[in-house]
Design a protein around this motif. Structure first.
Motif, short mmCIF file in Angstrom:
data_model
loop_
_atom_site.label_atom_id
_atom_site.label_comp_id
_atom_site.label_asym_id
_atom_site.label_seq_id
_atom_site.Cartn_x
_atom_site.Cartn_y
_atom_site.Cartn_z
N THR A 59 0.85 -1.19 0.00
CA THR A 59 0.00 0.00 0.00
C THR A 59 0.88 1.23 0.00
OG1 THR A 59 -1.76 -1.15 1.21
CG2 THR A 59 -1.80 1.27 1.24
N VAL A 60 0.56 2.19 -0.86
CA VAL A 60 1.34 3.42 -0.96
C VAL A 60 1.09 4.28 0.28
CG1 VAL A 60 1.69 5.56 -2.25
CG2 VAL A 60 1.29 3.41 -3.48
N THR A 61 2.15 4.67 0.95
CA THR A 61 2.03 5.60 2.07
C THR A 61 2.47 7.00 1.68
OG1 THR A 61 4.23 4.93 2.85
CG2 THR A 61 2.33 3.79 3.80
N THR A 63 5.04 7.51 -1.69
CA THR A 63 5.32 7.51 -3.13
C THR A 63 5.30 6.10 -3.69
OG1 THR A 63 7.72 7.27 -2.88
CG2 THR A 63 6.82 9.52 -2.85
N PHE A 64 5.14 6.02 -5.02
CA PHE A 64 5.21 4.72 -5.71
C PHE A 64 6.59 4.09 -5.53
CE2 PHE A 64 6.70 2.61 -9.62
CZ PHE A 64 5.87 1.49 -9.60
N GLU A 66 8.77 4.38 -3.14
CA GLU A 66 8.96 3.85 -1.79
C GLU A 66 8.22 2.54 -1.62
OE1 GLU A 66 6.87 5.57 1.79
OE2 GLU A 66 8.91 6.33 2.17
N ALA A 67 6.99 2.46 -2.13
CA ALA A 67 6.20 1.23 -2.00
C ALA A 67 6.82 0.09 -2.81
CB ALA A 67 4.77 1.48 -2.45
N ILE A 95 -0.91 9.42 -7.95
CA ILE A 95 -0.65 8.50 -6.84
C ILE A 95 -0.97 9.18 -5.52
CG2 ILE A 95 1.11 7.17 -5.63
CD1 ILE A 95 0.54 5.91 -8.23
N LYS A 100 -2.85 1.01 -4.08
CA LYS A 100 -2.17 -0.28 -3.93
C LYS A 100 -1.38 -0.63 -5.18
CE LYS A 100 -5.46 -2.22 -0.59
NZ LYS A 100 -4.49 -2.07 0.51
N ILE A 126 -1.24 -1.24 -10.71
CA ILE A 126 -1.38 -0.09 -9.83
C ILE A 126 -2.86 0.24 -9.74
CG2 ILE A 126 -0.82 2.32 -9.44
CD1 ILE A 126 1.77 1.94 -10.93
#
Length: 313
Positions: A59-61, A63-64, A66-67, A95, A100, A126
């Motif tokens: 799950t994106v917190t 940035t893409f 980082e995920a 984003i 997700k 995505i």
């Protein structure tokens, strides 16, 4: 005295599959001799096991990137995936936290360990709220592996929508706009993308620089002739990238200049135009050229793989 020695009678067999139809094949084995034991055939070689497919989701917190990297994707591979999704997703604006991402990997043992530079997803998805975008890795017959959309179209565009990382659209394409400098009503044949001075400007497609210099109103401008009938213009630049001049060849995503406010500009921004057959069109909505879809046997093989992997995402 004469001894008569009787030999054992010979068997004659007729085989329907003999080399010549109806030919008698004679066995010299005596009637009372037990048949020779059959030679044991070696067991068939076991088929090489296909790598299992493994699905990972995050799950994106923030940035893409980082995920994706939390799932073991390298920074370079993250960039490749973002480029493949770029024609459908604006990673700066689309984003959001809670979106997700899902990846399908081939579990090939040691190569599938987190952080392996050779590891790349064979499928990716995505999900932006209720809208989802998918890409699938496929190696065309006799070629290299690339990412494709579900319809078999190469995911990586041949023509990018945006040439710069901008903060906002400060002025849109219009046939009738009050010019903030001349205070006259006239057409605005491009889109103004606000960004700090010095922000890199990228070529949006392969092409040849037709002009790199200064023009009235535009300030420092680069005009690129792309694949016919397209051409692009990048104006109000502060400076040109090294090696950019009339006649230079440029590739999509190559840095060709830097944002400025030269010419008729009230603040730092990039004025960007797309022309089709020399006619200015809206850069935000113009239909951009695409690579050719997979065809024939490649299309069939890809469809089978995509269907299998789509079910896992």
């Amino acid at each position: 005295m004469v001894l008569l020695i009787a030999s054992a009678p010979k068997r004659t067999f007729h085989y329907p599959n003999s080399p010549v139809d109806g030919e008698a094949l004679v066995s010299t084995q005596p009637l009372n001799t037990p048949p020779a034991p059959a030679t044991a055939m070696p067991p068939p070689a076991a088929a090489s096991a296909q790598p299992e497919l493994v699905v990972k989701t995050a799950t994106v917190t923030r940035t893409f990137s980082e995920a994706a990297q939390s799932l073991g994707i390298t920074a370079q591979m993250t960039k490749t995936l973002a480029d493949a999704f770029a024609s459908k997703i604006d990673f700066q604006r689309d984003i959001e936290p809670g979106d997700k991402i899902s990846f399908v990997f081939k579990d090939t043992g040691a190569n599938a360990q987190s952080g392996s530079d050779n590891r790349r997803p064979v499928a990716a998805k995505i999900s932006l709220g209720a809208v989802s975008h998918e890409i699938f890795l496929y190696k065309a017959l006799g070629g290299k592996a690339f990412y494709y959309s579900k319809d078999g179209t190469p995911a990586k565009p041949s023509f990018s929508r945006y040439p710069v990382a901008f903060s906002r659209i400060s002025s849109r394409f219009s046939s009738h706009r009050l010019d903030p400098v001349t205070h006259q009503w006239q057409s605005h044949e491009g889109v103004d993308l606000a960004a700090p001075i010095g922000t890199p400007v990228h070529a949006t497609a392969n092409g040849i620089v037709k002009f790199a210099g200064t023009q009235t109103g535009y300030g420092r401008i680069i005009i690129v002739s792309n694949q016919p009938p397209y051409s692009t213009r990048f104006a109000h630049l502060s400076r040109f990238a090294k090696g950019i001049h009339a006649g230079s060849k440029v590739r999509r995503n190559q840095v060709i200049g830097y944002v400025g406010k030269t010419g008729w500009a009230t603040g730092p921004h990039l004025h960007y135009e797309v022309r089709v057959d020399h006619v200015a069109t809206n850069p935000l909505t113009v239909a951009l050229p695409q690579h050719h879809r997979l065809r024939g046997a490649d299309r069939e093989h890809f469809a089978e793989q995509a269907e299998e992997r789509m079910a896992l995402l």
